[in-house]
Design a protein around this motif. Structure first.
Motif, PDB file in Angstrom:
ATOM      1  N   ILE A  56       0.820  -1.209   0.000  1.00  0.00           N
ATOM      2  CA  ILE A  56       0.000   0.000   0.000  1.00  0.00           C
ATOM      3  C   ILE A  56       0.854   1.259   0.000  1.00  0.00           C
ATOM      4  CG2 ILE A  56      -1.641   1.350   1.377  1.00  0.00           C
ATOM      5  CD1 ILE A  56      -2.937  -1.277   2.223  1.00  0.00           C
ATOM      6  N   LEU A  57       1.936   1.272   0.795  1.00  0.00           N
ATOM      7  CA  LEU A  57       2.738   2.480   0.944  1.00  0.00           C
ATOM      8  C   LEU A  57       4.108   2.386   0.285  1.00  0.00           C
ATOM      9  CD1 LEU A  57       1.984   3.325   4.677  1.00  0.00           C
ATOM     10  CD2 LEU A  57       0.880   4.250   2.636  1.00  0.00           C
ATOM     11  N   GLY A  58       4.556   1.175  -0.061  1.00  0.00           N
ATOM     12  CA  GLY A  58       5.869   1.025  -0.664  1.00  0.00           C
ATOM     13  C   GLY A  58       7.008   1.264   0.306  1.00  0.00           C
ATOM     14  N   LEU A  59       6.760   1.095   1.600  1.00  0.00           N
ATOM     15  CA  LEU A  59       7.792   1.308   2.611  1.00  0.00           C
ATOM     16  C   LEU A  59       8.587   0.040   2.861  1.00  0.00           C
ATOM     17  CD1 LEU A  59       5.933   3.463   5.296  1.00  0.00           C
ATOM     18  CD2 LEU A  59       7.679   4.217   3.686  1.00  0.00           C
ATOM     19  N   ARG A  60       9.818   0.209   3.253  1.00  0.00           N
ATOM     20  CA  ARG A  60      10.680  -0.922   3.574  1.00  0.00           C
ATOM     21  C   ARG A  60      10.192  -1.596   4.851  1.00  0.00           C
ATOM     22  NH1 ARG A  60      17.280  -0.744   4.319  1.00  0.00           N
ATOM     23  NH2 ARG A  60      17.507  -2.867   5.107  1.00  0.00           N
ATOM     24  N   THR A  61      10.168  -2.932   4.854  1.00  0.00           N
ATOM     25  CA  THR A  61       9.713  -3.690   6.028  1.00  0.00           C
ATOM     26  C   THR A  61      10.819  -4.542   6.620  1.00  0.00           C
ATOM     27  OG1 THR A  61       8.912  -5.468   4.580  1.00  0.00           O
ATOM     28  CG2 THR A  61       7.318  -3.771   5.231  1.00  0.00           C
ATOM     29  N   THR A  62      12.059  -4.314   6.203  1.00  0.00           N
ATOM     30  CA  THR A  62      13.209  -4.978   6.811  1.00  0.00           C
ATOM     31  C   THR A  62      14.210  -3.899   7.211  1.00  0.00           C
ATOM     32  OG1 THR A  62      14.339  -5.240   4.686  1.00  0.00           O
ATOM     33  CG2 THR A  62      12.917  -7.053   5.422  1.00  0.00           C
TER      34      THR A  62
END
Length: 330
Positions: A56-62
């Motif tokens: 949804i936001l294209g944010l990094r999750t690592t």
């Protein structure tokens, strides 16, 4: 723009302001359970996970968890930090507790045309402007209750601009959202403070009958939040009427819910297998002093698995993490 893109906030910047529908979001927060961090629906449980934040936001999750390592300041030290990182000292009324007034940032750094490439301090002034823009973009993900201030702890992270992209910002946003939705379920809560855009787009992607209809093919379709900026028509369910949305949820069947809305995305948007497995793990999410459990074992159907009886949730320390908040501890 290069600095914002390098830090991983390109899509959040382009998203800008999104119109939120209070009745729609309120109806879902009423079904949020602080004990399990899930929405309780007629056909089972569902929740917002790191997979949703990624798409949804294209944010990094690592990356590194967003914690401050015992960072605390006095009011004087906070003003000194602003002076060191922005080159200007705010007035007394521009700093409130641990927050900085956004109007002060905009009036001093909002116009990049002031930068003079021939000036001796051009490089330093450019860094100040980059920090201001990043602080406003990142601050939009962690909104203040007043809507006019941004948390100065975020500025502390911006001391080293090269390290900003190393944090798991997706985890931080989700942890903050969990905490604020839990706070909103209290009887004395006046409203909802968290990042409403993530909640609203999650609803649109998961509940097609509650989503508006596009009037034309969206110009940008990924990350998914960008395709919900319009133009579109209103859905058959008036968003402004919480009572009608409640009725829709009370009578909703499983066929109206999309367990895997991202399975049909193009291959270029599909994550590698290792990242997908990380999203499925029940894990604590961190934002500063907030530690919020993400109980994916309660919503395994969202990852294409068969739902079994949850065994790892809620954790023994779940209530303690909610009830004990000390901003000065690590």
């Amino acid at each position: 723009m290069d600095a914002i893109n390098d830090a991983g906030f390109e899509w959040v910047f382009k998203l800008g302001q999104v119109k939120h529908y209070r009745g729609l979001i309120t109806s879902f927060i009423e079904r949020w359970r602080p004990e399990t961090h899930t929405f309780h629906l007629p056909f089972g449980e569902a929740t917002i996970t790191l997979e949703d934040v990624h798409h949804i936001l294209g944010l990094r999750t690592t990356g590194r968890p967003f914690i401050l390592h015992g960072f605390t300041t006095t009011a004087r030290k906070r003003k000194d930090m602003v002076r060191d990182l922005f080159g200007l000292t705010p007035e007394q009324g521009d700093v409130r507790k641990k927050c900085l007034r956004i109007g002060w940032l905009v009036s001093n750094f909002g116009n990049c045309a002031r930068l003079d490439s021939s000036a001796e301090d051009f490089h330093a002034q450019t860094i100040f402007h980059i920090r201001e823009h990043l602080l406003c973009v990142i601050g939009s993900l962690f909104p203040d209750g007043s809507g006019n201030y941004v948390n100065l702890n975020l500025l502390w992270i911006l001391r080293d601009l090269q390290s900003v992209d190393g944090y798991s910002w997706g985890s931080a946003v989700l942890a903050y959202l969990y905490r604020k939705m839990c706070d909103s379920t209290h009887k004395v809560a006046a409203g909802f403070i968290g990042y409403a855009t993530l909640v609203q787009v999650w609803i649109y992607e998961r509940f097609p009958t509650l989503a508006p209809r596009h009037t034309a093919t969206p110009l940008i379709t990924y990350p998914l939040a960008l395709r919900w900026t319009g133009p579109f028509t209103r859905t058959e369910v008036p968003h402004g009427q919480c009572r009608i949305t409640r009725y829709e949820l009370d009578n909703m069947i499983e066929a109206n819910f999309r367990w895997r809305p991202y399975a049909d995305l193009d291959d270029e948007h599909q994550p590698e297998y290792g990242l997908y497995l990380r999203w499925t793990a029940p894990t604590p999410l961190m934002y500063m002093t907030y530690v919020e459990w993400c109980y994916t074992d309660r919503v395994t159907r969202q990852f294409g698995f068969v739902q079994d009886i949850p065994t790892s949730s809620p954790r023994a320390n779940h209530s303690d993490l909610h009830d004990t908040v000390n901003e000065s501890i690590n």
